[in-house]
Design a protein around this motif. Structure first.
Motif, PDB file in Angstrom:
ATOM      1  N   GLY A  37       0.783  -1.221   0.000  1.00 41.90           N
ATOM      2  CA  GLY A  37       0.000   0.000   0.000  1.00 41.90           C
ATOM      3  C   GLY A  37       0.814   1.269   0.000  1.00 41.90           C
ATOM      4  O   GLY A  37       0.256   2.353   0.140  1.00 41.90           O
ATOM      5  N   GLN A  38       2.125   1.149  -0.161  1.00 46.59           N
ATOM      6  CA  GLN A  38       2.960   2.349  -0.140  1.00 46.59           C
ATOM      7  C   GLN A  38       4.144   2.170  -1.086  1.00 46.59           C
ATOM      8  O   GLN A  38       4.438   1.064  -1.528  1.00 46.59           O
ATOM      9  N   ARG A  39       4.808   3.287  -1.362  1.00 45.00           N
ATOM     10  CA  ARG A  39       5.998   3.240  -2.221  1.00 45.00           C
ATOM     11  C   ARG A  39       7.129   2.542  -1.473  1.00 45.00           C
ATOM     12  O   ARG A  39       7.432   2.892  -0.342  1.00 45.00           O
ATOM     13  N   PRO A  40       7.768   1.578  -2.108  1.00 42.07           N
ATOM     14  CA  PRO A  40       8.917   0.931  -1.475  1.00 42.07           C
ATOM     15  C   PRO A  40      10.066   1.923  -1.283  1.00 42.07           C
ATOM     16  O   PRO A  40      10.283   2.797  -2.130  1.00 42.07           O
ATOM     17  N   LYS A  44      11.903   5.143  -3.768  1.00 40.83           N
ATOM     18  CA  LYS A  44      12.144   6.537  -3.389  1.00 40.83           C
ATOM     19  C   LYS A  44      13.604   6.912  -3.641  1.00 40.83           C
ATOM     20  O   LYS A  44      13.905   8.000  -4.145  1.00 40.83           O
ATOM     21  N   LYS A  45      14.524   5.988  -3.326  1.00 42.15           N
ATOM     22  CA  LYS A  45      15.948   6.250  -3.549  1.00 42.15           C
ATOM     23  C   LYS A  45      16.259   6.322  -5.044  1.00 42.15           C
ATOM     24  O   LYS A  45      17.029   7.180  -5.489  1.00 42.15           O
ATOM     25  N   LEU A  46      15.665   5.416  -5.823  1.00 44.04           N
ATOM     26  CA  LEU A  46      15.875   5.433  -7.269  1.00 44.04           C
ATOM     27  C   LEU A  46      15.366   6.739  -7.879  1.00 44.04           C
ATOM     28  O   LEU A  46      16.030   7.335  -8.740  1.00 44.04           O
ATOM     29  N   SER A  47      14.213   7.204  -7.427  1.00 47.95           N
ATOM     30  CA  SER A  47      13.652   8.454  -7.941  1.00 47.95           C
ATOM     31  C   SER A  47      14.523   9.649  -7.560  1.00 47.95           C
ATOM     32  O   SER A  47      14.737  10.561  -8.375  1.00 47.95           O
ATOM     33  N   ALA A  48      15.050   9.642  -6.346  1.00 45.65           N
ATOM     34  CA  ALA A  48      15.937  10.727  -5.908  1.00 45.65           C
ATOM     35  C   ALA A  48      17.224  10.723  -6.741  1.00 45.65           C
ATOM     36  O   ALA A  48      17.717  11.789  -7.145  1.00 45.65           O
TER      37      ALA A  48
END
Length: 68
Positions: A37-40, A44-48
């Motif tokens: 139910g949430q972003r792994p 988040k690290k890959l997107s950053a």
């Protein structure tokens, strides 16, 4: 550093950005399939990391880009 070499580096960074985006999308797809139910955290690290690479591209690329 020659302008041609800078363009080569920009192209490599753009490729890395695309690869990071592809992996992030794969992670999100897997998370959805697994019912999370949430972003792994790794997504988040890959997107950053992708945003940081994109910033490097904008810094080095002398060609003006439009987001529109």
């Amino acid at each position: 550093m020659s302008e041609e070499r800078v363009r080569e580096i920009v192209a490599q960074l753009e490729s890395i950005s695309e690869q990071l985006n592809d992996v992030a999308m794969d992670v999100l797809r897997s998370a959805l399939e697994d019912g999370l139910g949430q972003r792994p955290p790794i997504e988040k690290k890959l997107s950053a990391a992708r945003r940081a690479v994109d910033k490097a591209v904008r810094t080095l690329d002398p060609t003006p880009h439009s987001d529109y």
